[in-house]
Design an enzyme around this catalytic site. Structure first.
Site, PDB file in Angstrom:
ATOM      1  N   TYR A  45      89.552   0.839 -34.004  1.00 16.03           N
ATOM      2  CA  TYR A  45      90.016   2.159 -34.176  1.00 16.03           C
ATOM      3  C   TYR A  45      90.061   2.376 -35.641  1.00 16.03           C
ATOM      4  O   TYR A  45      89.264   1.846 -36.449  1.00 16.03           O
ATOM      5  CB  TYR A  45      91.252   2.224 -33.492  1.00 16.03           C
ATOM      6  CG  TYR A  45      91.954   3.548 -33.248  1.00 16.03           C
ATOM      7  CD1 TYR A  45      91.206   4.510 -32.785  1.00 16.03           C
ATOM      8  CD2 TYR A  45      93.119   3.902 -33.511  1.00 16.03           C
ATOM      9  CE1 TYR A  45      91.543   5.570 -32.236  1.00 16.03           C
ATOM     10  CE2 TYR A  45      93.564   5.306 -33.248  1.00 16.03           C
ATOM     11  CZ  TYR A  45      92.714   6.191 -32.657  1.00 16.03           C
ATOM     12  OH  TYR A  45      93.088   7.402 -32.684  1.00 16.03           O
ATOM     13  N   LYS A 100      82.676   6.465  -4.949  1.00 13.90           N
ATOM     14  CA  LYS A 100      81.406   6.716  -5.140  1.00 13.90           C
ATOM     15  C   LYS A 100      81.382   6.166  -6.549  1.00 13.90           C
ATOM     16  O   LYS A 100      80.423   5.174  -7.074  1.00 13.90           O
ATOM     17  CB  LYS A 100      81.210   8.125  -5.461  1.00 13.90           C
ATOM     18  CG  LYS A 100      79.781   8.454  -5.605  1.00 13.90           C
ATOM     19  CD  LYS A 100      79.027   8.282  -4.485  1.00 13.90           C
ATOM     20  CE  LYS A 100      77.777   8.948  -4.447  1.00 13.90           C
ATOM     21  NZ  LYS A 100      77.000   9.137  -3.126  1.00 13.90           N
TER      22      LYS A 100
END
Length: 395
Positions: A45, A100
């Site tokens: 970060y 899915k």
């Protein structure tokens, strides 16, 4: 983490194994890099991440190198055609879209994010997905009702330089072609010479007719609930008019029984039941793929009285024609070469690869098992090569 307790759920729900499995959802995010020290944080970060941001701003091609975008697919639905449940809405569709995403990860190592949209307006769906596109390497459209699904896919394919794939159409079609390729071998037929009846003119039926024609099959008759699609038939929807012109070379008219007489192949993607005399009127040693779930249009016990090869969409009968044989490998191959689209040639290559995974087809095995670990890799390689051959690969 969910904060509710089992006492918050109706008793029947709390006791059912399927609800226990789904509690809290089926997928989660995970970290690919360590985050244990201040140095880890400064690299992952701020401040280190700013260097990567500036590099991507200078060279957008680095987006797929230094982020997870190139291995991430959006699974997009509006909840209007969920499984066999119909228009149950985007919230109720979420367990299917999570499922899915689970399949993408398990079978192809692809990260997938379920996105259920609270709109059925094609303009809003296209605009929303297009605005999300910088986050994803591909778009998998799922459980969107016909005919809007055709327009939505076409417009997104035109607007985006990403693989856009409506699985209810093309995944089904690819696996049907693979199964039919091997079924023709088993029955000693030439693929191009088959007389095929497709019962159902929705998303799957339209795509099946298209891919079979692309594979060289000349005699394809498509039926909807009112009978054979034929030029000049009254009250045909726009897309059905085009399909009627492109199919039915013998210009049949009438009901399903007319189309089925002497047919080599029946492919059901419509629901309902086909009467036994109609099945009996097919050519000797016919091929029957009855794909409605959970109740096939022709029960296998009945089909076997007249057909040499029988397939369904169910896992408890032989020859399960299941989209999971296609879409993980198709997206894996497309993402690996950074394809800008999924072309007809890539779909045909996927079908051939699936068929070839069954080295010695028999009446009881014309498609590989969904758990055959070779399938996704074989499909990915074939699709990637086809993308290169057709000039849509960028890497």
């Amino acid at each position: 983490m969910p904060t509710g307790t089992d006492s918050d759920i109706p008793t029947v729900t709390a006791l059912a194994p399927v609800f226990a499995l789904h509690r809290g959802g089926k997928i989660e995010t995970a970290l690919r890099v360590p985050l244990q020290t201040r140095d880890d944080l400064s690299l992952a970060y701020t401040p280190g991440v700013a260097e990567v941001c500036l590099a991507i701003a200078a060279d957008p091609d680095l987006l797929d190198v230094y982020t997870g975008r190139g291995n991430t697919v959006a699974v997009v639905s509006d909840g209007t055609a969920v499984l066999g449940l119909g228009n149950i809405g985007p919230g109720a569709a979420m367990p299917v879209m999570e499922g899915k995403a689970m399949l993408f990860k398990h079978f192809a190592g692809i990260n997938a994010v379920p996105i259920c949209l609270d709109t059925t307006d094609p303009d809003e769906i296209v605009d929303t997905v297009a605005r999300l596109a910088p986050t994803f390497g591909g778009i998998n459209l799922e459980d969107i009702a016909a005919p809007r699904c055709f327009e939505i896919e076409a417009r997104l394919r035109e607007r985006l330089d990403l693989p856009v794939f409506h699985d209810d159409q093309h995944g089904t079609a690819v696996v049907v072609l693979a199964a039919l390729t091997n079924a023709a071998r088993v029955t000693g037929r030439d693929l191009a010479g088959l007389k095929v009846v497709v019962a159902g003119a929705g998303a799957a039926g339209v795509a099946i007719a298209a891919i079979l024609a692309g594979a060289g099959i000349l005699d394809i008759v498509v039926c909807d609930s009112r009978g054979v699609l034929a030029p000049g038939r009254a009250h045909l929807a726009g897309y059905k008019e085009g399909l009627a012109e492109r199919s039915n070379p013998r210009r049949l008219s009438g009901g399903l029984a007319v189309a089925m007489e002497g047919a080599d192949v029946y492919i059901g993607v419509s629901g309902g039941q086909v009467p036994e005399p109609v099945v009996a009127s097919m050519a000797p040693g016919a091929i029957v793929f009855a794909l409605a779930n959970p109740t096939p249009e022709v029960h296998p016990d009945l089909a076997h009285r007249y057909a040499a090869v029988v397939g369904t969409g169910r896992s408890d009968f032989p020859n399960q024609i299941n989209n999971v044989l296609a879409f993980p490998g198709i997206f894996r191959g497309a993402l690996d070469v950074r394809a800008t689209a999924v072309t007809e040639g890539m779909k045909l290559a996927a079908a051939r690869a699936i068929a070839n995974c069954v080295e010695h087809p028999t009446a009881g095995e014309v498609v590989p098992s969904v758990f055959d670990e070779r399938v996704a890799g074989a499909v990915a390689r074939a699709v990637g090569q086809a993308a290169r051959d057709e000039g849509v690969a960028r890497g």
